[in-house]
Design a protein around this motif. Structure first.
Motif, PDB file in Angstrom:
ATOM      1  N   UNK A 449      54.625  27.549  16.102  1.00  0.00           N
ATOM      2  CA  UNK A 449      54.748  26.194  16.639  1.00  0.00           C
ATOM      3  C   UNK A 449      54.249  25.153  15.647  1.00  0.00           C
ATOM      4  N   UNK A 450      54.922  24.015  15.621  1.00  0.00           N
ATOM      5  CA  UNK A 450      54.439  22.854  14.876  1.00  0.00           C
ATOM      6  C   UNK A 450      53.542  22.029  15.779  1.00  0.00           C
ATOM      7  N   UNK A 451      52.524  21.422  15.204  1.00  0.00           N
ATOM      8  CA  UNK A 451      51.590  20.588  15.967  1.00  0.00           C
ATOM      9  C   UNK A 451      51.529  19.222  15.310  1.00  0.00           C
ATOM     10  N   UNK A 452      51.851  18.180  16.082  1.00  0.00           N
ATOM     11  CA  UNK A 452      51.798  16.831  15.525  1.00  0.00           C
ATOM     12  C   UNK A 452      51.031  15.901  16.459  1.00  0.00           C
ATOM     13  N   UNK A 453      50.451  14.873  15.868  1.00  0.00           N
ATOM     14  CA  UNK A 453      49.657  13.884  16.608  1.00  0.00           C
ATOM     15  C   UNK A 453      50.254  12.509  16.328  1.00  0.00           C
ATOM     16  N   UNK A 454      51.233  12.060  17.092  1.00  0.00           N
ATOM     17  CA  UNK A 454      51.981  10.836  16.782  1.00  0.00           C
ATOM     18  C   UNK A 454      51.129   9.567  16.755  1.00  0.00           C
ATOM     19  N   UNK A 455      50.002   9.563  17.447  1.00  0.00           N
ATOM     20  CA  UNK A 455      49.152   8.369  17.474  1.00  0.00           C
ATOM     21  C   UNK A 455      48.120   8.352  16.354  1.00  0.00           C
ATOM     22  N   UNK A 456      48.064   9.408  15.551  1.00  0.00           N
ATOM     23  CA  UNK A 456      47.081   9.514  14.459  1.00  0.00           C
ATOM     24  C   UNK A 456      47.848   9.658  13.148  1.00  0.00           C
ATOM     25  N   UNK A 457      48.017   8.558  12.449  1.00  0.00           N
ATOM     26  CA  UNK A 457      48.843   8.546  11.247  1.00  0.00           C
ATOM     27  C   UNK A 457      48.277   9.402  10.134  1.00  0.00           C
ATOM     28  N   UNK A 458      46.945   9.626  10.141  1.00  0.00           N
ATOM     29  CA  UNK A 458      46.332  10.418   9.073  1.00  0.00           C
ATOM     30  C   UNK A 458      46.424  11.922   9.317  1.00  0.00           C
ATOM     31  N   UNK A 459      46.913  12.313  10.464  1.00  0.00           N
ATOM     32  CA  UNK A 459      47.037  13.736  10.790  1.00  0.00           C
ATOM     33  C   UNK A 459      48.421  14.248  10.400  1.00  0.00           C
ATOM     34  N   UNK A 460      48.440  15.257   9.546  1.00  0.00           N
ATOM     35  CA  UNK A 460      49.710  15.842   9.122  1.00  0.00           C
ATOM     36  C   UNK A 460      50.182  16.865  10.153  1.00  0.00           C
ATOM     37  N   UNK A 461      51.490  17.085  10.172  1.00  0.00           N
ATOM     38  CA  UNK A 461      52.047  18.130  11.032  1.00  0.00           C
ATOM     39  C   UNK A 461      51.610  19.479  10.491  1.00  0.00           C
ATOM     40  N   UNK A 462      51.015  20.288  11.382  1.00  0.00           N
ATOM     41  CA  UNK A 462      50.557  21.621  10.974  1.00  0.00           C
ATOM     42  C   UNK A 462      51.325  22.686  11.745  1.00  0.00           C
ATOM     43  N   UNK A 463      51.227  23.906  11.262  1.00  0.00           N
ATOM     44  CA  UNK A 463      51.907  25.025  11.922  1.00  0.00           C
ATOM     45  C   UNK A 463      50.877  26.043  12.392  1.00  0.00           C
ATOM     46  N   UNK A 464      51.032  26.527  13.603  1.00  0.00           N
ATOM     47  CA  UNK A 464      50.132  27.537  14.163  1.00  0.00           C
ATOM     48  C   UNK A 464      50.951  28.617  14.862  1.00  0.00           C
ATOM     49  N   UNK A 465      50.401  29.823  14.874  1.00  0.00           N
ATOM     50  CA  UNK A 465      50.990  30.919  15.652  1.00  0.00           C
ATOM     51  C   UNK A 465      50.112  31.163  16.877  1.00  0.00           C
ATOM     52  N   UNK A 466      50.700  31.008  18.042  1.00  0.00           N
ATOM     53  CA  UNK A 466      49.959  31.165  19.293  1.00  0.00           C
ATOM     54  C   UNK A 466      50.688  32.158  20.193  1.00  0.00           C
ATOM     55  N   UNK A 467      49.929  33.026  20.907  1.00  0.00           N
ATOM     56  CA  UNK A 467      50.583  33.959  21.838  1.00  0.00           C
ATOM     57  C   UNK A 467      51.218  33.211  23.004  1.00  0.00           C
ATOM     58  N   UNK A 468      52.371  33.682  23.452  1.00  0.00           N
ATOM     59  CA  UNK A 468      53.076  32.979  24.526  1.00  0.00           C
ATOM     60  C   UNK A 468      52.345  33.019  25.855  1.00  0.00           C
ATOM     61  N   UNK A 469      51.403  33.962  25.996  1.00  0.00           N
ATOM     62  CA  UNK A 469      50.661  34.048  27.259  1.00  0.00           C
ATOM     63  C   UNK A 469      49.411  33.169  27.261  1.00  0.00           C
ATOM     64  N   UNK A 470      49.172  32.444  26.188  1.00  0.00           N
ATOM     65  CA  UNK A 470      47.987  31.588  26.079  1.00  0.00           C
ATOM     66  C   UNK A 470      48.107  30.420  27.063  1.00  0.00           C
ATOM     67  N   UNK A 471      47.047  30.163  27.817  1.00  0.00           N
ATOM     68  CA  UNK A 471      47.088  29.080  28.799  1.00  0.00           C
ATOM     69  C   UNK A 471      46.935  27.728  28.111  1.00  0.00           C
ATOM     70  N   UNK A 472      47.388  26.682  28.776  1.00  0.00           N
ATOM     71  CA  UNK A 472      47.282  25.322  28.239  1.00  0.00           C
ATOM     72  C   UNK A 472      45.819  24.950  28.043  1.00  0.00           C
ATOM     73  N   UNK A 473      44.962  25.429  28.929  1.00  0.00           N
ATOM     74  CA  UNK A 473      43.531  25.153  28.811  1.00  0.00           C
ATOM     75  C   UNK A 473      42.970  25.717  27.513  1.00  0.00           C
ATOM     76  N   UNK A 474      43.377  26.947  27.153  1.00  0.00           N
ATOM     77  CA  UNK A 474      42.887  27.562  25.913  1.00  0.00           C
ATOM     78  C   UNK A 474      43.509  26.904  24.684  1.00  0.00           C
ATOM     79  N   UNK A 475      44.757  26.469  24.808  1.00  0.00           N
ATOM     80  CA  UNK A 475      45.383  25.730  23.710  1.00  0.00           C
ATOM     81  C   UNK A 475      44.607  24.442  23.441  1.00  0.00           C
ATOM     82  N   UNK A 476      44.221  23.738  24.505  1.00  0.00           N
ATOM     83  CA  UNK A 476      43.431  22.519  24.361  1.00  0.00           C
ATOM     84  C   UNK A 476      42.082  22.805  23.714  1.00  0.00           C
ATOM     85  N   UNK A 477      41.459  23.932  24.094  1.00  0.00           N
ATOM     86  CA  UNK A 477      40.186  24.311  23.484  1.00  0.00           C
ATOM     87  C   UNK A 477      40.321  24.531  21.986  1.00  0.00           C
TER      88      UNK A 477
END
Length: 528
Positions: A449-477
């Motif tokens: 997955x690509x991760x982007x922060x549209x409201x933070x211009x200094x943050x570059x788009x990064x790539x992460x590998x996450x398991x599909x069973x990961x909960x949204x709560x753990x993704x936020x953590x």
């Protein structure tokens, strides 16, 4: 009641030390002296025999240990309706609450009264009653004619469950004096019904809710009495051992809710006898013998003319084991709420989450499943997953991305009647989506997955590998640690190349990425 003379007791309901029974015999049992009552207990374990004594049969029981002989002075035959009401609802201070003397004039003669204010207060209190509960109060009859109408004329809601009423005629006598009666609960009264339609013009003219659970009423008796319930909207017939033998022609036409729960004899064929009740919106069939259903008037993708108003269906604790049952429910034109738990189809070793998704995908108009609302995001995820799960089977059956070549077999369409519609809605599944992944291997469940922060211009788009069973709560953590931002401030959504221009919110922290159909190559959008 006299120990030597008891008239008209056969068939009467009685209570003895908290146990209920029906009188089947009254008389002498040699060689003992005096009068005996032979009773058949509601609870057969309470009895000792089948109505026989020393080789002589005095009465018959349905159970070999359902009968007993009892002296009349040990039996409670109950009280009339008005006596029960006064006992339960008259002010606690009663006649003793006001002992002051008062002079009133009757004709020309002054009369001294004691407690007169209290009597007036009690009568005023009873006349204002609109809802009463007399459950387990040993009510056995209406009492003196006119007494109920005079004392408590405004009653609308009456609970007479688990009393000693023994006949429908006695119920009519009570209801005849309650002209505003709209709700009546008679559950757990073993009532005898007349052999012909009772004459009760106007008696139940306002009745909208009738509860007859565990009364042993038959379907024929329901239809026999139903002409007297012209505006009835809710009818409860739970645990009555019912067998539906004929259509309710000309009766029960206003009924919106019908509860047939825990009637094990009811099957698909009997259900069709109820299919044309014009206003039936809620049908409760938990604990019945229902295992299958088929609407012969509707083909694949069509709606049935049966149950035209049905919106809410409950089939918990039944015998449903095939997905064909769920497929057929999509043919009901107005069904939007379904409860279907503790069935072979939903229990066992099945994935509860996947089962829920499949039901949602198979019934297009469903808005509530097992009392949980189906949000648009959940429906979308369920339909996409269903489309992917059966994509290979669709291709093998003749499905094709090219509409001109898309000719799945009749067997496939019968098993998956909404699949073609889902392909039109989301597009036909692509070959890349249908690659078979090896189960239970983490590397095969990782999403790139690509991760982007549209409201933070200094943050570059990064790539992460996450398991599909990961909960949204753990993704936020994870993102909280990565971005140095408190979890409570993070808001997540995602974008997919398959749906350009759309952004899907990931609003339920307890759900997984898989639940939202997040796939390889998608982009997580992070805001704070």
């Amino acid at each position: 009641m006299s120990d030597t003379l008891i008239l008209d007791v056969i068939g009467r309901r009685v209570e003895v030390s908290g146990e209920y029974a029906t009188v089947r015999f009254s008389g002498v049992i040699p060689p003992t002296a005096g009068l005996w009552l032979g009773v058949e207990w509601d609870n057969p374990e309470r009895g000792k025999h089948d109505g026989s004594h020393e080789g002589t049969e005095y009465f018959k029981c349905r159970h070999p240990t359902g009968g007993s002989f009892i002296r009349p002075n040990k039996v409670n035959f109950g009280v009339d309706f008005l006596t029960a009401v006064k006992k339960r609802y008259v002010l606690a201070d009663g006649l003793e609450g006001s002992r002051k003397e008062q002079m009133i004039t009757i004709g020309k003669k002054p009369v001294e009264t004691i407690g007169f204010d209290s009597i007036i207060k009690q009568q005023s209190q009873l006349s204002k009653l609109q809802e009463i509960c007399l459950r387990n109060c040993a009510v056995n009859c209406a009492g003196e004619k006119g007494g109920i109408a005079e004392t408590c004329p405004n009653i609308r809601n009456v609970d007479l469950s688990r009393n000693l009423l023994s006949s429908w005629d006695e119920v009519i006598r009570i209801a005849d004096e309650l002209k505003y009666l709209d709700t009546l609960n008679l559950s757990e009264n073993k009532l005898q019904f007349p052999s012909s339609s009772p004459c009760m013009t106007g008696t139940f003219s306002a009745l909208k809710i009738l509860v007859l659970n565990r009364t042993e009423i038959t379907w024929a008796e329901v239809l026999q009495c139903a002409p007297g319930w012209p505006v009835l909207e809710e009818l409860y017939l739970e645990s009555d051992n019912l067998f539906i033998s004929e259509r309710p022609t000309g009766v029960l036409q206003m009924v919106k809710l019908l509860d047939l729960s825990d009637n094990r004899l009811i099957d698909e064929n009997q259900l069709f006898l109820l299919a044309y009740m014009p206003r039936l919106e809620q049908l409760l069939l938990s604990g019945t013998g229902i295992s299958s259903i088929h609407f012969p008037d509707a083909g694949i993708g069509c709606k049935t003319s049966m149950f035209p108003s049905l919106q809410y269906l409950v089939v918990n604790d039944s015998q449903i084991s095939q997905w064909s049952f769920i497929n057929e429910l999509d043919k009901l034109p107005k069904l939007h709420s379904l409860s279907c738990v503790r069935n072979p189809l939903t229990d066992g070793n099945r994935d509860v989450g996947a089962t829920r998704q499949f039901i949602i995908a198979k019934i297009g108009q469903l808005r509530i499943l097992n009392k949980c609302e189906i949000l648009p995001e959940e429906r979308r995820g369920a339909e996409l997953d269903y489309r992917k799960a059966f994509g290979n089977e669709w291709k093998k059956a003749g499905g094709h991305q090219n509409p001109d070549k898309n000719r799945p077999s009749e067997d496939f369409l019968t098993a998956h009647p909404r699949y073609q519609l889902l392909c039109l809605k989301y597009g036909a599944p692509e070959d890349g989506e249908l690659k078979i992944q090896k189960p239970f291997m983490l590397k095969n469940q990782l999403l790139k997955l690509n991760i982007k922060c549209p409201n933070q211009l200094d943050q570059k788009v990064t790539e992460k590998q996450l398991p599909d069973f990961m909960t949204i709560q753990k993704v936020k953590g994870l993102l909280s640690r990565l971005l140095k931002v408190p979890v409570s401030e993070l808001q997540l959504s995602y974008e997919s190349p398959k749906m350009p221009g759309r952004e899907i919110e990931l609003e339920n922290d307890q759900q997984s990425l898989q639940f939202y159909s997040v796939d390889n190559g998608d982009c997580l959008v992070v805001r704070w």
